[in-house]
Motif scaffolding. Structure first.
Motif, PDB file in Angstrom:
ATOM      1  N   GLY A   1      59.762  21.975  42.117  1.00 52.65           N
ATOM      2  CA  GLY A   1      60.067  20.776  41.336  1.00 52.65           C
ATOM      3  C   GLY A   1      59.447  20.845  39.946  1.00 52.65           C
ATOM      4  N   ILE A   2      58.206  21.299  39.872  1.00 56.51           N
ATOM      5  CA  ILE A   2      57.514  21.375  38.576  1.00 56.51           C
ATOM      6  C   ILE A   2      58.170  22.437  37.682  1.00 56.51           C
ATOM      7  CG2 ILE A   2      55.340  22.093  37.487  1.00 56.51           C
ATOM      8  CD1 ILE A   2      53.898  20.741  39.886  1.00 56.51           C
ATOM      9  N   GLU A   3      58.491  23.574  38.277  1.00 56.54           N
ATOM     10  CA  GLU A   3      59.116  24.627  37.470  1.00 56.54           C
ATOM     11  C   GLU A   3      60.418  24.131  36.847  1.00 56.54           C
ATOM     12  OE1 GLU A   3      61.368  28.846  37.747  1.00 56.54           O
ATOM     13  OE2 GLU A   3      61.877  27.042  38.834  1.00 56.54           O
ATOM     14  N   LYS A   4      61.180  23.373  37.625  1.00 58.45           N
ATOM     15  CA  LYS A   4      62.443  22.862  37.107  1.00 58.45           C
ATOM     16  C   LYS A   4      62.204  21.901  35.939  1.00 58.45           C
ATOM     17  CE  LYS A   4      66.812  20.870  38.431  1.00 58.45           C
ATOM     18  NZ  LYS A   4      67.648  20.301  39.471  1.00 58.45           N
ATOM     19  N   LYS A   5      61.216  21.015  36.121  1.00 54.18           N
ATOM     20  CA  LYS A   5      60.906  20.053  35.047  1.00 54.18           C
ATOM     21  C   LYS A   5      60.429  20.785  33.787  1.00 54.18           C
ATOM     22  CE  LYS A   5      59.545  16.258  38.138  1.00 54.18           C
ATOM     23  NZ  LYS A   5      60.532  15.234  37.889  1.00 54.18           N
ATOM     24  N   LEU A   6      59.582  21.808  33.961  1.00 54.27           N
ATOM     25  CA  LEU A   6      59.072  22.543  32.803  1.00 54.27           C
ATOM     26  C   LEU A   6      60.197  23.270  32.073  1.00 54.27           C
ATOM     27  CD1 LEU A   6      55.705  23.989  34.184  1.00 54.27           C
ATOM     28  CD2 LEU A   6      56.005  22.216  32.441  1.00 54.27           C
ATOM     29  N   LYS A   7      61.101  23.843  32.816  1.00 47.92           N
ATOM     30  CA  LYS A   7      62.226  24.537  32.174  1.00 47.92           C
ATOM     31  C   LYS A   7      63.078  23.542  31.395  1.00 47.92           C
ATOM     32  CE  LYS A   7      62.482  28.899  34.458  1.00 47.92           C
ATOM     33  NZ  LYS A   7      62.994  29.733  35.530  1.00 47.92           N
ATOM     34  N   ASN A   8      63.244  22.341  31.970  1.00 46.25           N
ATOM     35  CA  ASN A   8      63.993  21.299  31.254  1.00 46.25           C
ATOM     36  C   ASN A   8      63.273  20.893  29.972  1.00 46.25           C
ATOM     37  OD1 ASN A   8      66.041  21.236  33.114  1.00 46.25           O
ATOM     38  ND2 ASN A   8      65.195  19.535  34.287  1.00 46.25           N
ATOM     39  N   LEU A   9      61.949  21.030  29.971  1.00 50.41           N
ATOM     40  CA  LEU A   9      61.152  20.699  28.778  1.00 50.41           C
ATOM     41  C   LEU A   9      61.038  21.891  27.821  1.00 50.41           C
ATOM     42  CD1 LEU A   9      58.276  18.719  30.574  1.00 50.41           C
ATOM     43  CD2 LEU A   9      59.971  17.749  28.997  1.00 50.41           C
ATOM     44  N   GLY A  10      61.654  22.989  28.176  1.00 52.34           N
ATOM     45  CA  GLY A  10      61.654  24.159  27.304  1.00 52.34           C
ATOM     46  C   GLY A  10      60.414  25.024  27.412  1.00 52.34           C
ATOM     47  N   VAL A  11      59.654  24.853  28.484  1.00 56.83           N
ATOM     48  CA  VAL A  11      58.434  25.653  28.656  1.00 56.83           C
ATOM     49  C   VAL A  11      58.781  26.926  29.440  1.00 56.83           C
ATOM     50  CG1 VAL A  11      56.121  25.734  29.673  1.00 56.83           C
ATOM     51  CG2 VAL A  11      56.973  23.605  28.647  1.00 56.83           C
ATOM     52  N   PRO A  12      58.546  28.097  28.849  1.00 54.55           N
ATOM     53  CA  PRO A  12      58.788  29.330  29.612  1.00 54.55           C
ATOM     54  C   PRO A  12      57.814  29.407  30.791  1.00 54.55           C
ATOM     55  CG  PRO A  12      58.468  29.782  27.262  1.00 54.55           C
ATOM     56  CD  PRO A  12      58.050  28.368  27.495  1.00 54.55           C
ATOM     57  N   CYS A  13      58.330  29.612  31.964  1.00 48.77           N
ATOM     58  CA  CYS A  13      57.478  29.656  33.155  1.00 48.77           C
ATOM     59  C   CYS A  13      58.252  30.335  34.284  1.00 48.77           C
ATOM     60  CB  CYS A  13      57.062  28.253  33.594  1.00 48.77           C
ATOM     61  SG  CYS A  13      58.453  27.188  33.998  1.00 48.77           S
ATOM     62  N   LYS A  14      57.544  30.706  35.323  1.00 49.64           N
ATOM     63  CA  LYS A  14      58.248  31.274  36.477  1.00 49.64           C
ATOM     64  C   LYS A  14      57.459  30.987  37.753  1.00 49.64           C
ATOM     65  CE  LYS A  14      56.326  35.953  36.356  1.00 49.64           C
ATOM     66  NZ  LYS A  14      56.634  37.380  36.268  1.00 49.64           N
ATOM     67  N   LEU A  15      58.197  31.036  38.835  1.00 48.03           N
ATOM     68  CA  LEU A  15      57.551  30.894  40.134  1.00 48.03           C
ATOM     69  C   LEU A  15      57.032  32.253  40.553  1.00 48.03           C
ATOM     70  CD1 LEU A  15      60.329  28.712  41.813  1.00 48.03           C
ATOM     71  CD2 LEU A  15      58.044  27.931  41.164  1.00 48.03           C
ATOM     72  N   SER A  16      55.839  32.274  41.129  1.00 49.50           N
ATOM     73  CA  SER A  16      55.333  33.570  41.606  1.00 49.50           C
ATOM     74  C   SER A  16      54.440  33.365  42.821  1.00 49.50           C
ATOM     75  CB  SER A  16      54.573  34.287  40.488  1.00 49.50           C
ATOM     76  OG  SER A  16      53.232  33.890  40.436  1.00 49.50           O
ATOM     77  N   SER A  17      54.227  34.450  43.537  1.00 51.84           N
ATOM     78  CA  SER A  17      53.324  34.371  44.690  1.00 51.84           C
ATOM     79  C   SER A  17      51.934  33.963  44.215  1.00 51.84           C
ATOM     80  CB  SER A  17      53.231  35.731  45.379  1.00 51.84           C
ATOM     81  OG  SER A  17      54.466  36.058  45.955  1.00 51.84           O
ATOM     82  N   ILE A  18      51.225  33.260  45.070  1.00 53.02           N
ATOM     83  CA  ILE A  18      49.893  32.792  44.701  1.00 53.02           C
ATOM     84  C   ILE A  18      48.900  33.959  44.764  1.00 53.02           C
ATOM     85  CG2 ILE A  18      48.021  31.214  45.315  1.00 53.02           C
ATOM     86  CD1 ILE A  18      50.153  29.456  46.667  1.00 53.02           C
TER      87      ILE A  18
END
Lengths: 389, 74
Positions: free
Chosen positions: B16-33
């Motif tokens: 959910g957070i990754e989706k919101k950040l992408k909508n805000l234009g923040v480069p990010c990705k999901l990764s293993s912890i």
């Protein structure tokens, strides 16, 4: 012989083609286990589940995808609320048209001195809000309302019931098994605290999908989970997580089925104005009125048409329900549902117990030709009760 | 550039957070912890320092708690 499927209150058929397509795509392209691991298939499965949460939340007017809990069906959802919320000595008020998904857990809970009473209603089972308050006891802790009856299609005045319940700080569990997908429902506007839904009826998804949508003000800390187990989170602890959505979702979710559910809801969102609520509503009303006009046919439906959903049932003088349903299937290809519909409380209230009724339920795919064929077939049954025997 | 991970309590929140950040234009990705940070089986959100302020602001608006934001050692 063409099949005319009128058992949509049991499960809808056919499903939109997009439903099976989404399920196959999920199996082939997102075959990991959501929340377990960080590889691309696991993440893809998790992203699908998140999209389903968003879709379900928005469909029921909630802005928080994490206030959607997935279960296998409405029965599991209702069990979760009843067994997770009620405590020894509590009292519950129910509508007269409840399904056994409610009544059997309540009967089980009566062993813990949890009692239930039936709310006063009109002849069709529609609750009379003016008569609710005297039914409320000091220990009344929950209202359970079948939003749309699976026997006669009566739609309950949820908003009015909720206003009264909330004035006594009592929450409302709405069983939206029949209504979800065929009647617009905005959870907070209707005053629903716990919205139980199933995915495979009017939401047009596959069997094995369902859930709960939690009202925005509901404190889930007051609900115990029905099951405990692996969630992929807080994995170093034996204690069940206390946060949504994991608190109530132990075990691997039905990602494939839920992807199909999303496709079903997306289909409704694209077509609802033309097909479900308006056009089909008019057709269904005409169908119902035609059936009501046939001699020797007794129809179980709402007293006022504005309170009628897409389900009703009937009996025919002088003919056994089982025989009639069998004849409809074998001779006319019409698939109806005969019996008590897992709702003995409703049938007792409607005086159709124990023989039950023959039920007809439409879907967005039911055509005017289907309705006409049903009318003609019921006319033949009603006019030939002696010879058909 | 310095990298950060946002640790959450469940993978659903990370998605959910990754989706919101992408909508805000923040480069990010999901990764293993990273295993030195958490024993959870799931995923976290990884992003660069440039997105830190947006992430911190977003976290304040979420209806659930996060675990923490951790700077990754190079």
């Amino acid at each position: 012989m063409t099949v005319i499927y009128m058992d949509n209150a049991a499960t809808s058929w056919p499903k939109p083609a997009e439903v099976s397509a989404a399920m196959i795509k999920t199996m082939e392209e997102a075959g990991g286990n959501a929340g377990r691991g960080g590889h691309r298939f696991a993440v893809a499965a998790g992203e699908i589940l998140y999209q389903v949460r968003e879709t379900v939340a928005a469909f029921f007017g909630s802005d928080d995808p994490f206030r959607v809990t997935f279960t296998a069906n409405a029965t599991e959802s209702i069990n979760l609320i009843l067994k997770g919320y009620l405590k020894q000595g509590d009292h519950v008020l129910v509508s007269p048209l409840e399904h056994n998904a409610v009544m059997r857990p309540l009967q089980f809970l009566s062993q813990q001195n949890i009692q239930w009473s039936v709310l006063p209603a009109g002849k069709d089972g529609r609750i009379n809000p003016a008569l609710i308050e005297p039914m409320i006891r000091q220990n009344t802790r929950l209202f359970v309302i079948c939003h749309e009856s699976n026997v006669n299609g009566v739609i309950q005045p949820l908003h009015e019931i909720s206003e009264i319940a909330h004035s006594y700080q009592i929450p409302v569990l709405a069983d939206c098994s029949q209504s979800a997908g065929s009647i617009p429902i905005a959870i907070d506007c209707e005053g629903i605290d716990f919205l139980a839904f199933t995915g495979h009826k009017s939401l047009l998804g596959p069997v094995g999908t369902g859930g709960i949508v939690w009202g925005s003000h509901v404190d889930v800390n007051q609900i115990f989970p029905l099951k405990q187990g692996g969630t992929g989170s807080a994995s170093d602890r034996y204690v069940q997580p206390d946060f949504l959505p994991d608190k109530f979702e132990s075990g691997t979710l039905n990602t494939v089925g839920l992807a199909g559910l999303k496709a079903g809801i997306d289909w409704i969102n694209r077509n609802q104005q033309n097909l479900v609520y308006l056009k089909k509503g008019e057709l269904f009303r005409e169908f119902l009125n035609e059936i009501r006009s046939i001699r020797r046919v007794h129809v179980f439906c709402a007293e006022k048409i504005e309170n009628q959903g897409f389900v009703f049932s009937l009996t025919i003088d002088g003919i056994d329900n089982g025989f009639a349903a069998q004849w409809l299937d074998e001779e006319k290809g019409i698939l109806s549902r005969v019996g008590l519909h897992c709702a003995p409380l409703a049938h007792r209230f409607l005086h159709s117990f124990p023989a039950g009724t023959i039920r007809f339920a439409a879907s967005p795919f039911t055509t005017s030709q289907d309705f006409e064929a049903c009318i003609e077939a019921v006319k033949i049954l009603a006019e030939n009760t002696t010879t058909l025997h | 550039m310095k990298e950060f991970v946002l640790l959450v309590y469940t993978s659903s929140h990370a998605i959910g957070i990754e989706k919101k950040l992408k909508n805000l234009g923040v480069p990010c990705k999901l990764s293993s912890i990273p295993r030195n940070l958490s024993s959870d089986c799931g995923i976290c959100v990884r992003f660069d320092e440039i997105g830190l302020k947006t992430v911190e602001d977003l976290v304040k608006t979420l209806p659930f708690d996060i675990q923490e934001i951790v700077a990754l050692e190079s």
